[in-house]
Design an enzyme around this catalytic site. Sequence first.
Site, PDB file in Angstrom:
ATOM      1  N   LYS A  46      -5.643 -19.030  -6.650  1.00  0.00           N
ATOM      2  CA  LYS A  46      -4.367 -18.763  -5.608  1.00  0.00           C
ATOM      3  C   LYS A  46      -4.707 -18.821  -4.282  1.00  0.00           C
ATOM      4  O   LYS A  46      -5.756 -18.037  -3.996  1.00  0.00           O
ATOM      5  CB  LYS A  46      -3.368 -17.726  -6.356  1.00  0.00           C
TER       6      LYS A  46
ATOM      7  N   SER B  39       3.991 -11.665 -10.779  1.00  0.00           N
ATOM      8  CA  SER B  39       3.688 -13.075 -10.417  1.00  0.00           C
ATOM      9  C   SER B  39       2.457 -13.599 -11.089  1.00  0.00           C
ATOM     10  O   SER B  39       1.984 -14.862 -10.744  1.00  0.00           O
ATOM     11  CB  SER B  39       3.318 -13.210  -8.796  1.00  0.00           C
TER      12      SER B  39
ATOM     13  N   SER C 199       5.200 -15.611  -8.086  1.00  0.00           N
ATOM     14  CA  SER C 199       4.820 -16.612  -6.955  1.00  0.00           C
ATOM     15  C   SER C 199       3.674 -17.311  -7.455  1.00  0.00           C
ATOM     16  O   SER C 199       3.402 -18.322  -6.572  1.00  0.00           O
ATOM     17  CB  SER C 199       4.338 -15.653  -5.918  1.00  0.00           C
TER      18      SER C 199
END
Lengths: 516, 99
Positions: A89, A188, A164
């Site tokens: 990420k 997330s 997210s």
Amino acid sequence: MSAPSSTTTGTDWTRRTAAELADALAAGEVTSVELTQAHLDRIAAVDGAVHAFLHVDAEGALAQAAASDERRAHGQLASPLDGVPIAVKDVLATQGLPTTCGSKILEGWVPPYDATVVVRLRAAGLPILGKTNMDEFAMGSSTEHSAYGPTHNPWDLDRIPGGSGGGSAAAVAAFEAPLAIGTDTGGSIRQPGAVTGTVGVKPTYGGVSRFGLVALANSLDQAGPVTRTVLDSALLHEIIGGHDPLDSTSVDQPLPALVDAARQGAAGDLTGLRVGVVTELGGDGYQPGVLARFQESLDLLVKAGAEIVEVSCPSFVHAMAAYYLILPAEASSNLAKFDAMRYGLRVLPEHIDNPSAEDVMRATRDAGFGDEVKRRIILGTYALSSGYYDAYYGQAQKVRTLISRDFEAAFEKADVLVSPTAPTTAFKLGEKLDDPIAMYLNDLATIPANLAGVPGISVPSGLAEEDGLPAGFQILAPALADDRLYRVGAALEAALAAQWGGPLLDQAPALEGASA
Amino acid sequence: MPDISRDEVAHLANLARIDLDDAELDHLAPQLSVILESVASIQGVAGDDIPPTSHALPLTNVFREDVLRPSLTAEQALSGAPAQEQQRFSVPRILGDEQ
């Protein structure tokens, strides 16, 4: 649903789990360079439609893969996953690789150091394919708040991949990467896992180092695995977890035996395990198909020998409000460092001659931050202002105490707590963009774990009947008892796979030829 | 629950060092009101007898030996700077005209 990839599963390395890839590498059936290239090819073929990646590092990944093959040739493996590629990420600092947190304010920033998680991945020999898309500074539940455009859910390209960490989940679900790293501040990792049919784990707070993780809300943020199986998550968790002297909130205790727990769980015996169903995390607001899959999973746990008990956590109804006060408060403070002075964007305001640092800061933050980030910074500034502090932020911190007490009481009655991971399946892109409250409600079931620091996993529980989209089953355990997640998660996964006749993701569309 | 006015949002944006234009203020103010309304339920949930929790785990101060260790070089630390000069971050003027 379309059939899997046109290449046969025998030769398509992107369809294998990380554990299977590790076995194939060990057996000499494939090299890390070949595996890495297969995933880079898959990214080239489908990421135009999925947009899971913000940056792909083909050259770097292949060089790391070649180094892994070299180690293997000399019998010097760095870890059980040496040579298996991974996606990270974009909120984790990667030396020499752009790190933007999905924000214009960091466009083009290349960190001069690696986050500890990344240091450990490199030391363990996992080639890093690239950086995955995310809501700007991890603020969001749909990956629509990325400044670089949304990620699309591989199950239905018109739908959100969760947020997210939508990029990490979509990369794993679209077979672009066998493994990914996400971060979970209010859900997330778990919520994107649920809506993409992948496994997502939020470890115990402090169980995985936050050094080099660009902070959203540092008392809640936790990095963790995103994978296609529970065992793969355990293997990855053992690599990234454990004490880090560079993070003062890192837990200085050895990790429990996570891989052993996953293997033990997969054998399917949960005799004597007490599973607590949280009354407050179900019912109203939950999609019927999601609840049906949840009930089915519960029945399978009972068949495996578990005992179901009902537990009530009355303070959970206030968790969302507490979270949406604590998070913006911490975020408004953490994001103060984006001041146009030391890194990232610098915008000189128009119509001001000889602007001051403050003028430049204002203009830069207006141009560099997206709507959701501005909304939360201003909300946090409000919650921390004199006169409102006690009523909002102070109360939120007390609710946090009540939630921790609810967990303590519940864990006296049950070994693990369970609920649907997200109240609904993936919604359509754009559907909730102008309704922040509707968007925030997606994190209803995942937020309490972040407030109390306890670990959680989301395991795919099947497809909701009304829309054919994945739902997730959440398992929560007491702090530092992450091994329970893996034991129960693997048992459920094995029982469900037996019922489905294979992994859930085999039912996902092939994506070949798809365009965004 | 107080409604948050457009002027209050402008004031908060000023405190947070974000320039917002009129359109952004018009858009944000009603949204913030809705959000604040939905979190207002938290007032009065916990009494004086409930201690606040700032962190999920108890925090203890962490020390290390006071010895030199490798760190970023000046070049590395400056590598992402929007402007630099003589191995330093170059920043716009900090004091206003009246100071």
